[in-house]
Scaffold this motif. Sequence first.
Motif, PDB file in Angstrom:
ATOM      1  N   LEU A 121      88.021 -35.401 -82.238  1.00 49.11           N
ATOM      2  CA  LEU A 121      87.582 -34.241 -83.015  1.00 49.11           C
ATOM      3  C   LEU A 121      86.496 -33.507 -82.219  1.00 49.11           C
ATOM      4  O   LEU A 121      85.895 -34.078 -81.308  1.00 49.11           O
ATOM      5  N   PRO A 122      86.227 -32.246 -82.576  1.00 52.34           N
ATOM      6  CA  PRO A 122      85.225 -31.467 -81.836  1.00 52.34           C
ATOM      7  C   PRO A 122      83.911 -32.249 -81.681  1.00 52.34           C
ATOM      8  O   PRO A 122      83.429 -32.855 -82.628  1.00 52.34           O
ATOM      9  N   SER A 123      83.361 -32.205 -80.477  1.00 54.43           N
ATOM     10  CA  SER A 123      82.100 -32.901 -80.186  1.00 54.43           C
ATOM     11  C   SER A 123      80.985 -32.266 -81.007  1.00 54.43           C
ATOM     12  O   SER A 123      81.008 -31.060 -81.281  1.00 54.43           O
ATOM     13  N   ALA A 124      80.014 -33.084 -81.405  1.00 54.23           N
ATOM     14  CA  ALA A 124      78.926 -32.547 -82.243  1.00 54.23           C
ATOM     15  C   ALA A 124      77.609 -33.223 -81.893  1.00 54.23           C
ATOM     16  O   ALA A 124      77.593 -34.291 -81.293  1.00 54.23           O
ATOM     17  N   THR A 132      73.750 -30.396 -87.948  1.00 55.64           N
ATOM     18  CA  THR A 132      74.655 -30.596 -86.804  1.00 55.64           C
ATOM     19  C   THR A 132      75.096 -29.263 -86.224  1.00 55.64           C
ATOM     20  O   THR A 132      75.089 -28.235 -86.918  1.00 55.64           O
ATOM     21  N   ILE A 133      75.513 -29.359 -84.952  1.00 56.08           N
ATOM     22  CA  ILE A 133      76.101 -28.205 -84.268  1.00 56.08           C
ATOM     23  C   ILE A 133      77.337 -28.706 -83.522  1.00 56.08           C
ATOM     24  O   ILE A 133      77.353 -29.845 -83.056  1.00 56.08           O
ATOM     25  N   ALA A 134      78.351 -27.858 -83.417  1.00 49.04           N
ATOM     26  CA  ALA A 134      79.573 -28.246 -82.710  1.00 49.04           C
ATOM     27  C   ALA A 134      80.262 -26.992 -82.176  1.00 49.04           C
ATOM     28  O   ALA A 134      80.113 -25.925 -82.771  1.00 49.04           O
ATOM     29  N   PRO A 135      81.009 -27.077 -81.073  1.00 48.00           N
ATOM     30  CA  PRO A 135      81.059 -28.236 -80.188  1.00 48.00           C
ATOM     31  C   PRO A 135      79.850 -28.240 -79.281  1.00 48.00           C
ATOM     32  O   PRO A 135      79.075 -27.279 -79.261  1.00 48.00           O
TER      33      PRO A 135
END
Length: 415
Positions: free
Chosen positions: A201-204, A224-227
């Motif tokens: 899944l998208p890196s975060a 959190t922030i992604a990606p």
Amino acid sequence: MRVLLLGSGAREHALARAIAASPFLDQLTIAPGNPGMADLGTLVQLPTIAEVLDWITLHPIELVVIGPEAPLAAGWADAIRGAGVAVFGPSQQAARLESSKAFAKSVMQRVNVPTAGYAAFHSVAEAIPFVERSGLPWVVKADGLAAGKGVVVAESVSETISAIQTLAGMPAGQQLLLEERLYGPEVSLIAICDGERYSVLPSARDHKRLYEDDYGPNTGGMGTIAPIHAMNYYTAKQLGALVIQPILDFLRLHDMPFIGALYAGVMLTEDGPKVIEYNARFGDPETQVMMPLIDGDVLKALSDAAHGRLDPDALRWHSRAAASVVIASHGYPENPRRGDPITIDSQRIPAGGMVLHAGTMVADGQLVSNGGRVLNAVGVGATHADALKIAYAVVDCITMPGMQYRLDIGQSELP
Ligand code: AMP
Ligand code: GLY
């Protein structure tokens, strides 16, 4: 498909949204859920595994998705599988990757997953002389589940010793690990696993401390922030080959295949990536930023994983960014106050913005706080800066007495 989702946090709210968006969904039941999820499915109370088993016998549920760690560590996935229903969530044995840090460390060592050096102790009497002899500060970890309170990154020998004494007094602290301290930015890599294969899944990036600039007590996660710029789909798959696949292979070989979300907390050190911890579930608040960035059918992937037929490339990543700002209650994490009235000005929520609920409830017709982490303000945009701008615009639509949130979520990803 008829789906039962277990959990009540903003992680489950994000999962419920993704599941509800699938054309494969016929009916979604959520236990217990929260008021924010009421328009996505039917909310029911199933507080014990006996009640879950009764429910799935009476209702033709085809897939159960388990969100939090406690039911996984208690073996709910085994019981539900035993009743003949597909489950997205690991067995009690496989969930020890999270519920026993000593087990996770020993598996990492067996299969050469890069991680911090460590020593395990069963008593304070053995641990303290070890620390004194070393003359170094250590990262002290309780072996068992401790709701985010089981790790102390000590700065000195004396702080290490007092952390040993404190953690040894907790139920999770029957066994203690002393770990070498690592340095570098952290990334959460989460993979959907079918026992054999995985899909990243998208890196975060999470922000674990309560206050800006990483001060204050550790929390479950404040935003959190992604990606992550350092990790696109291709490099995430490379990291998965290093820290996910060997674990899946080992557990399968030892008759405890990992079916569920495997979360590797990784530190990008100067000597390469090293695993800090595994969780046997989706991250919270990582899931809140991952789900909106997934290009693919999440429900189909969860069901395929539960049936051992996952297509590792079925879920790709949108080339967008997402941010989530956690709104916590007054007194969180030590002593969260409940019952504070919440207002959300839905008219002013900008495009790309949404509010996900965690610890909320309705009392006398009024939405009130009912836990430590209360809401998540989420923004999705073309760039990280857009996503953050939207997320903080969503924060501005929320009022709650004593609300706490960080103003610096996602700064590492800004130009
Ligand atoms: P955990 O509860 O295992 O997620 O750990 C909480 C936080 O402690 C992690 O997110 C890291 O920031 C920090 N931490 C854990 N282990 C180490 C380590 N070996 N070196 C440096 N920091 C660590
Ligand atoms: N956000 C950290 C966790 O889910 O454990």
